[in-house]
Scaffold this active site. Sequence first.
Site, mmCIF file in Angstrom:
data_model
loop_
_atom_site.group_PDB
_atom_site.id
_atom_site.type_symbol
_atom_site.label_atom_id
_atom_site.label_comp_id
_atom_site.label_asym_id
_atom_site.label_seq_id
_atom_site.Cartn_x
_atom_site.Cartn_y
_atom_site.Cartn_z
ATOM 1 N N VAL A 1 5.305 9.173 19.983
ATOM 2 C CA VAL A 1 5.459 7.832 19.404
ATOM 3 C C VAL A 1 4.188 7.076 19.767
ATOM 4 C CG1 VAL A 1 6.767 5.668 19.531
ATOM 5 C CG2 VAL A 1 7.974 7.880 19.541
ATOM 6 N N SER B 1 -1.076 1.354 -3.253
ATOM 7 C CA SER B 1 -0.538 1.532 -1.907
ATOM 8 C C SER B 1 -0.565 0.214 -1.143
ATOM 9 C CB SER B 1 -1.414 2.564 -1.192
ATOM 10 O OG SER B 1 -1.159 2.566 0.183
ATOM 11 N N TYR C 1 -10.069 6.244 1.606
ATOM 12 C CA TYR C 1 -8.853 6.387 0.800
ATOM 13 C C TYR C 1 -8.346 5.010 0.368
ATOM 14 C CZ TYR C 1 -3.948 6.715 -0.366
ATOM 15 O OH TYR C 1 -2.746 6.553 -1.013
ATOM 16 N N LYS D 1 -8.185 2.920 -3.466
ATOM 17 C CA LYS D 1 -7.058 2.241 -4.139
ATOM 18 C C LYS D 1 -7.454 0.822 -4.526
ATOM 19 C CE LYS D 1 -4.091 5.605 -3.957
ATOM 20 N NZ LYS D 1 -3.810 6.373 -5.175
ATOM 21 N N GLY E 1 -6.610 2.851 14.458
ATOM 22 C CA GLY E 1 -6.555 2.403 13.062
ATOM 23 C C GLY E 1 -5.164 2.016 12.585
ATOM 24 N N ASP E 2 -4.126 2.197 13.445
ATOM 25 C CA ASP E 2 -2.772 1.867 12.996
ATOM 26 C C ASP E 2 -2.582 0.367 12.836
ATOM 27 O OD1 ASP E 2 -1.186 3.998 12.335
ATOM 28 O OD2 ASP E 2 -0.501 4.382 14.391
ATOM 29 N N ARG F 1 7.248 -0.432 9.876
ATOM 30 C CA ARG F 1 6.885 -0.088 8.499
ATOM 31 C C ARG F 1 8.096 -0.284 7.596
ATOM 32 N NH1 ARG F 1 2.873 0.071 10.853
ATOM 33 N NH2 ARG F 1 1.206 1.622 10.904
ATOM 34 N N ASN G 1 -3.590 20.235 -10.690
ATOM 35 C CA ASN G 1 -4.480 21.370 -10.427
ATOM 36 C C ASN G 1 -4.032 22.126 -9.174
ATOM 37 O OD1 ASN G 1 -5.188 19.625 -8.411
ATOM 38 N ND2 ASN G 1 -7.384 19.598 -8.834
#
Length: 359
Positions: free
Chosen positions: A224, A129, A156, A160, A321-322, A238, A35
């Site tokens: 950073v 994820s 979010y 998932k 929140g990282d 990561r 969309n």
Amino acid sequence: MSKGKILLTGAAGYIGSHTWVELCQAGYDVVGVDNFYNSERDVIGRIGKILGKPVTLEEADCSDFGSFSKVFEKHPDIVGAVHFAAYKAVGESIEKPLDYYKNNITSLLNLITLMKDKSLRANIVFSSSCTVYGQPDKEHLPIAEDAPLKRSLSPYGKSKQMAEEILSDSVIAYPELKVCALRYFNPIGAHPSALIGELPRGVPQNLVPFVTQTAAGIRDHLNVFGDDYNTPDGSCIRDYIYVVDLAKAHVKAIDKLVGETEVHPVDQTDEPTYVDAAKTGRWYIYNLGTGRGLSVLELVKGFMKATGVNLPYQIAPRRQGDIEQVWADPKKAEKELGWKADTPIEEVLRSAWNWQKTL
Ligand code: NAD
Ligand code: WQD
């Protein structure tokens, strides 16, 4: 001869567009649905240019059953779907949880219903994820599919987790359904043609788009976020996976679901009515990562080395929140899908830079 018609929802987006190219190149016909909430219409022409032929996009909203069902009426010969369509901004999901649950969950419910009722074969590949793992305990790194799922820190992420529950319950209830949930780690980079890539809106929240925009002079420096984590250089770790390698994993997942004609349910001795979805032989989960953790500082230095472009950066406070560190154990995908992410990181970072230079 075509290997079958595959529906791609969210096909004009970042991962969808790369997967579209790989599926066509592997011999599938693709019907894209989007969309254009978070993508541009000209992506469709660009995909056609890479493939050297026109491609089919049906403009529809997957969260609107009426609009979405028209796609199935037009294409009753769909044999599988890859479901990318979702909202994906973690921070925004905290501000607008209902928008996220409505879009991400309703679109999925509609897809499952339509696939089982209207398609030729109900094979679904779902974009999940690594966020479903939260911050894994150290003993679970690298993280395998059977690691415990932690409470997600955003609507979010929860969407998932919920989506995986909805899919696995549906597999138990509907014998015609087969599902593969793919848990992506951090997708980066762009197609080697530099015709498609990631199109962040506004100020990028993700690392690599911010890096390339800084290198291009759009931002004056990269922050950073934190150098005091319990990691070798203090910055977060990561598992950055090349989007083209990731796209190829979807081809393998579709090959597996569409190619399998027989299902082998695991033996049930005491006939429970509600079983573990994996025991149906129609429910698969795979981690998609490289198996290698890279720190933010390693990525920044790697980018400068790979491109020869200077990247001004500063150490900034931690981002709320990282997660400190997470990377994949991708052995299950290698063993069962015959897939491995093998593009060298320098090449991946150069592809991101080449794409940025076209914007
Ligand atoms: P994206 O935003 O680039 O692509 C998603 C596409 O879906 C967009 O083109 C958007 O317009 C479309 N869309 C959204 N809602 C729709 C709806 N209701 N109907 C039709 N189209 C709709 O995102 P992406 O990075 O390509 O992500 C694809 C999928 O992979 C998403 O489900 C995302 O949650 C998941 N994922 C992404 C990452 C990542 O870091 N990019 C990591 C893990 C999982
Ligand atoms: C990577 C690292 C930052 C920007 C997000 C979602 C996750 C999944 C993948 C969808 C972190 C650091 C970043 C910057 C920085 N998406 N960073 N400066 O947070 O691993 O995951 O994308 O499912 O759900 O949360 O990715 O790219 O935002 O950050 O130092 O300007 O880069 O702190 O360590 P993240 P990211």
